[in-house]
Design a protein around this motif. Sequence first.
Motif, PDB file in Angstrom:
ATOM      1  N   UNK A   1      14.077  54.767  49.195  1.00  0.00           N
ATOM      2  CA  UNK A   1      14.961  54.157  50.171  1.00  0.00           C
ATOM      3  C   UNK A   1      15.546  52.889  49.556  1.00  0.00           C
ATOM      4  N   UNK A   2      15.129  51.739  50.043  1.00  0.00           N
ATOM      5  CA  UNK A   2      15.729  50.521  49.528  1.00  0.00           C
ATOM      6  C   UNK A   2      14.720  49.382  49.539  1.00  0.00           C
ATOM      7  N   UNK A   3      15.145  48.269  48.983  1.00  0.00           N
ATOM      8  CA  UNK A   3      14.301  47.077  48.991  1.00  0.00           C
ATOM      9  C   UNK A   3      14.030  46.654  50.438  1.00  0.00           C
ATOM     10  N   UNK A   4      14.994  46.881  51.321  1.00  0.00           N
ATOM     11  CA  UNK A   4      14.830  46.491  52.721  1.00  0.00           C
ATOM     12  C   UNK A   4      13.610  47.174  53.328  1.00  0.00           C
ATOM     13  N   UNK A   5      13.359  48.421  52.958  1.00  0.00           N
ATOM     14  CA  UNK A   5      12.186  49.120  53.477  1.00  0.00           C
ATOM     15  C   UNK A   5      10.906  48.427  52.996  1.00  0.00           C
ATOM     16  N   UNK A   6      10.899  47.980  51.756  1.00  0.00           N
ATOM     17  CA  UNK A   6       9.730  47.265  51.222  1.00  0.00           C
ATOM     18  C   UNK A   6       9.503  45.988  52.031  1.00  0.00           C
ATOM     19  N   UNK A   7      10.577  45.253  52.300  1.00  0.00           N
ATOM     20  CA  UNK A   7      10.466  44.022  53.072  1.00  0.00           C
ATOM     21  C   UNK A   7       9.906  44.305  54.471  1.00  0.00           C
ATOM     22  N   UNK A   8      10.415  45.357  55.099  1.00  0.00           N
ATOM     23  CA  UNK A   8       9.981  45.682  56.453  1.00  0.00           C
ATOM     24  C   UNK A   8       8.507  46.098  56.483  1.00  0.00           C
ATOM     25  N   UNK A   9       8.086  46.872  55.510  1.00  0.00           N
ATOM     26  CA  UNK A   9       6.684  47.295  55.447  1.00  0.00           C
ATOM     27  C   UNK A   9       5.794  46.075  55.234  1.00  0.00           C
ATOM     28  N   UNK A  10       6.184  45.187  54.326  1.00  0.00           N
ATOM     29  CA  UNK A  10       5.397  43.973  54.084  1.00  0.00           C
ATOM     30  C   UNK A  10       5.297  43.147  55.356  1.00  0.00           C
ATOM     31  N   UNK A  11       6.397  43.033  56.075  1.00  0.00           N
ATOM     32  CA  UNK A  11       6.428  42.276  57.328  1.00  0.00           C
ATOM     33  C   UNK A  11       5.492  42.910  58.365  1.00  0.00           C
ATOM     34  N   UNK A  12       5.555  44.229  58.479  1.00  0.00           N
ATOM     35  CA  UNK A  12       4.684  44.932  59.432  1.00  0.00           C
ATOM     36  C   UNK A  12       3.211  44.749  59.077  1.00  0.00           C
ATOM     37  N   UNK A  13       2.892  44.849  57.796  1.00  0.00           N
ATOM     38  CA  UNK A  13       1.509  44.661  57.361  1.00  0.00           C
ATOM     39  C   UNK A  13       1.030  43.255  57.715  1.00  0.00           C
ATOM     40  N   UNK A  14       1.867  42.263  57.484  1.00  0.00           N
ATOM     41  CA  UNK A  14       1.517  40.881  57.802  1.00  0.00           C
ATOM     42  C   UNK A  14       1.275  40.718  59.292  1.00  0.00           C
ATOM     43  N   UNK A  15       2.119  41.362  60.113  1.00  0.00           N
ATOM     44  CA  UNK A  15       1.955  41.285  61.565  1.00  0.00           C
ATOM     45  C   UNK A  15       0.654  41.957  62.018  1.00  0.00           C
ATOM     46  N   UNK A  16       0.194  42.939  61.258  1.00  0.00           N
ATOM     47  CA  UNK A  16      -1.059  43.636  61.560  1.00  0.00           C
ATOM     48  C   UNK A  16      -2.273  42.860  61.058  1.00  0.00           C
ATOM     49  N   UNK A  17      -2.027  41.708  60.434  1.00  0.00           N
ATOM     50  CA  UNK A  17      -3.111  40.889  59.923  1.00  0.00           C
ATOM     51  C   UNK A  17      -3.576  41.298  58.536  1.00  0.00           C
ATOM     52  N   UNK A  18      -2.830  42.174  57.886  1.00  0.00           N
ATOM     53  CA  UNK A  18      -3.184  42.629  56.545  1.00  0.00           C
ATOM     54  C   UNK A  18      -2.371  41.854  55.518  1.00  0.00           C
ATOM     55  N   UNK A  19      -2.916  41.729  54.323  1.00  0.00           N
ATOM     56  CA  UNK A  19      -2.188  41.101  53.231  1.00  0.00           C
ATOM     57  C   UNK A  19      -1.385  42.187  52.526  1.00  0.00           C
ATOM     58  N   UNK A  20      -0.055  42.081  52.535  1.00  0.00           N
ATOM     59  CA  UNK A  20       0.758  43.100  51.875  1.00  0.00           C
ATOM     60  C   UNK A  20       0.430  43.191  50.384  1.00  0.00           C
ATOM     61  N   UNK A  21       0.271  44.398  49.910  1.00  0.00           N
ATOM     62  CA  UNK A  21       0.013  44.623  48.488  1.00  0.00           C
ATOM     63  C   UNK A  21       0.867  45.795  48.024  1.00  0.00           C
ATOM     64  N   UNK A  22       0.985  45.934  46.731  1.00  0.00           N
ATOM     65  CA  UNK A  22       1.773  47.030  46.165  1.00  0.00           C
ATOM     66  C   UNK A  22       1.223  48.370  46.647  1.00  0.00           C
ATOM     67  N   UNK A  23      -0.098  48.512  46.622  1.00  0.00           N
ATOM     68  CA  UNK A  23      -0.718  49.782  47.028  1.00  0.00           C
ATOM     69  C   UNK A  23      -0.456  50.096  48.495  1.00  0.00           C
ATOM     70  N   UNK A  24      -0.606  49.096  49.373  1.00  0.00           N
ATOM     71  CA  UNK A  24      -0.366  49.335  50.808  1.00  0.00           C
ATOM     72  C   UNK A  24       1.093  49.693  51.069  1.00  0.00           C
TER      73      UNK A  24
END
Length: 108
Positions: free
Chosen positions: A1-24
């Motif tokens: 997809x795009x970099x925007x999808x990466x940003x959104x996933x990282x944001x969602x992970x952060x909101x879930x209390x998780x630390x965004x990582x490459x693997x996640x």
Amino acid sequence: MSQQEIYQIAHQLKQQGKTPSVALIKSQLSVSMPLTAIIKGLQQWQKNPALGETKAEQPAETAAPADTNASADIATLNQQVTSLRQQVATMKVEIDELKNIIAELKAK
């Protein structure tokens, strides 16, 4: 997809209390992406977490300047296209003149 999808996933992970990582992020992508792209996207998001916010989460004020910038960009591009068309037309005339000169030289 795009970099925007990466940003959104990282944001969602952060909101879930998780630390965004490459693997996640990689595990949640809709389309497989090269690790270098994921790493770059994560690094960019870490520098500016607002990149992952959806349009609904962003204040309305930020949308207006983008529209203004887009209009200015379009106007600039239209001017450049007009200029390039004029240059091409001039070059076509010059090419025709050179063809005529070549034909005259061949005839001698």
